[in-house]
Design a protein around this motif. Structure first.
Motif, PDB file in Angstrom:
ATOM      1  N   GLN A  13       0.838  -1.183   0.000  1.00  0.00           N
ATOM      2  CA  GLN A  13       0.000   0.000   0.000  1.00  0.00           C
ATOM      3  C   GLN A  13       0.879   1.241   0.000  1.00  0.00           C
ATOM      4  O   GLN A  13       1.996   1.194  -0.459  1.00  0.00           O
ATOM      5  CB  GLN A  13      -0.918  -0.035   1.230  1.00  0.00           C
ATOM      6  N   VAL A  14       0.341   2.329   0.540  1.00  0.00           N
ATOM      7  CA  VAL A  14       1.063   3.589   0.549  1.00  0.00           C
ATOM      8  C   VAL A  14       1.972   3.645   1.770  1.00  0.00           C
ATOM      9  O   VAL A  14       1.558   3.306   2.876  1.00  0.00           O
ATOM     10  CB  VAL A  14       0.076   4.765   0.570  1.00  0.00           C
ATOM     11  N   HIS A  15       3.199   4.068   1.559  1.00  0.00           N
ATOM     12  CA  HIS A  15       4.161   4.188   2.661  1.00  0.00           C
ATOM     13  C   HIS A  15       4.899   5.506   2.507  1.00  0.00           C
ATOM     14  O   HIS A  15       5.719   5.676   1.602  1.00  0.00           O
ATOM     15  CB  HIS A  15       5.146   3.023   2.637  1.00  0.00           C
ATOM     16  N   LEU A  16       4.592   6.449   3.390  1.00  0.00           N
ATOM     17  CA  LEU A  16       5.182   7.782   3.308  1.00  0.00           C
ATOM     18  C   LEU A  16       6.390   7.866   4.231  1.00  0.00           C
ATOM     19  O   LEU A  16       6.310   7.512   5.410  1.00  0.00           O
ATOM     20  CB  LEU A  16       4.154   8.836   3.699  1.00  0.00           C
ATOM     21  N   VAL A  17       7.485   8.361   3.682  1.00  0.00           N
ATOM     22  CA  VAL A  17       8.722   8.503   4.450  1.00  0.00           C
ATOM     23  C   VAL A  17       9.112   9.972   4.459  1.00  0.00           C
ATOM     24  O   VAL A  17       9.299  10.586   3.411  1.00  0.00           O
ATOM     25  CB  VAL A  17       9.860   7.666   3.837  1.00  0.00           C
ATOM     26  N   ILE A  21       1.549   3.748  -6.045  1.00  0.00           N
ATOM     27  CA  ILE A  21       1.348   5.123  -6.510  1.00  0.00           C
ATOM     28  C   ILE A  21      -0.100   5.568  -6.282  1.00  0.00           C
ATOM     29  O   ILE A  21      -1.045   4.806  -6.494  1.00  0.00           O
ATOM     30  CB  ILE A  21       1.707   5.251  -7.989  1.00  0.00           C
ATOM     31  N   VAL A  22      -0.218   6.810  -5.862  1.00  0.00           N
ATOM     32  CA  VAL A  22      -1.510   7.435  -5.596  1.00  0.00           C
ATOM     33  C   VAL A  22      -1.795   8.476  -6.673  1.00  0.00           C
ATOM     34  O   VAL A  22      -0.901   9.262  -7.023  1.00  0.00           O
ATOM     35  CB  VAL A  22      -1.511   8.101  -4.211  1.00  0.00           C
ATOM     36  N   ILE A  23      -3.013   8.464  -7.167  1.00  0.00           N
ATOM     37  CA  ILE A  23      -3.472   9.552  -8.024  1.00  0.00           C
ATOM     38  C   ILE A  23      -3.855  10.684  -7.066  1.00  0.00           C
ATOM     39  O   ILE A  23      -4.841  10.589  -6.347  1.00  0.00           O
ATOM     40  CB  ILE A  23      -4.666   9.136  -8.892  1.00  0.00           C
ATOM     41  N   GLY A  27      -5.855  10.845  -2.027  1.00  0.00           N
ATOM     42  CA  GLY A  27      -6.126  10.608  -3.434  1.00  0.00           C
ATOM     43  C   GLY A  27      -6.773   9.269  -3.653  1.00  0.00           C
ATOM     44  O   GLY A  27      -7.511   8.778  -2.795  1.00  0.00           O
ATOM     45  N   VAL A  28      -6.461   8.665  -4.794  1.00  0.00           N
ATOM     46  CA  VAL A  28      -7.034   7.374  -5.177  1.00  0.00           C
ATOM     47  C   VAL A  28      -5.898   6.416  -5.503  1.00  0.00           C
ATOM     48  O   VAL A  28      -4.969   6.764  -6.251  1.00  0.00           O
ATOM     49  CB  VAL A  28      -7.960   7.526  -6.396  1.00  0.00           C
ATOM     50  N   ALA A  32      -9.636   2.822  -4.824  1.00  0.00           N
ATOM     51  CA  ALA A  32     -10.039   3.177  -3.467  1.00  0.00           C
ATOM     52  C   ALA A  32      -9.450   4.534  -3.085  1.00  0.00           C
ATOM     53  O   ALA A  32      -8.298   4.837  -3.400  1.00  0.00           O
ATOM     54  CB  ALA A  32      -9.556   2.116  -2.488  1.00  0.00           C
ATOM     55  N   ARG A  33     -10.271   5.329  -2.407  1.00  0.00           N
ATOM     56  CA  ARG A  33      -9.774   6.599  -1.870  1.00  0.00           C
ATOM     57  C   ARG A  33      -8.911   6.328  -0.646  1.00  0.00           C
ATOM     58  O   ARG A  33      -9.239   5.450   0.162  1.00  0.00           O
ATOM     59  CB  ARG A  33     -10.942   7.505  -1.495  1.00  0.00           C
TER      60      ARG A  33
END
Length: 122
Positions: A1-5, A28-30, A99-100, A107-108
């Motif tokens: 999934q999304v992993h922010l650093v 990647i997120v839109i 985002g999506v 999915a949002r």
């Protein structure tokens, strides 16, 4: 999934500058919006600045003219350039990306970084 650093926090004297970075190392997120928040000890988390996918920006009154937010939608990276730092800017800074994500079905999402400490000494 999304992993922010996040990176770029630290200790700086009043009047100094720092640049915070936040990059997504996951899916990647839109992008709809990217933002920076901060939370000082004993206080609620507050919005510092945000930027839409179209480049529109919004700043808290307390940082207008001193901080600049920028981002790269394709790279899912957001920056916060902080100038003329004040002791009251001391806080843990968090990035947020909304985002999506292109799962099936799409999915949002609204994801947070782990936070980076910014300390401004007087």
């Amino acid at each position: 999934q999304v992993h922010l650093v996040e990176s770029g926090g630290g200790l700086v004297q009043a009047g100094g500058s720092l640049r915070l970075s936040c990059a997504n190392s996951g899916s990647i997120v839109i992008i709809n919006t990217m933002a920076w928040y901060r939370q000082a000890p004993g206080k609620q988390r507050e919005l510092v600045a945000d930027i839409t996918a179209g480049g529109n920006t919004n700043y808290a009154d307390s940082v207008k003219g001193r901080f600049t937010i920028s981002g790269d939608n394709v790279k899912n990276t957001v920056y916060l350039h902080m100038n003329s730092l004040k002791p009251e800017d001391t806080a843990v800074y968090y990035c947020n990306i909304g985002g999506v994500i292109m799962t099936t079905p799409p999915a949002r999402i609204s994801s947070w970084g782990q936070g980076t400490q910014v300390t401004v000494s007087s």
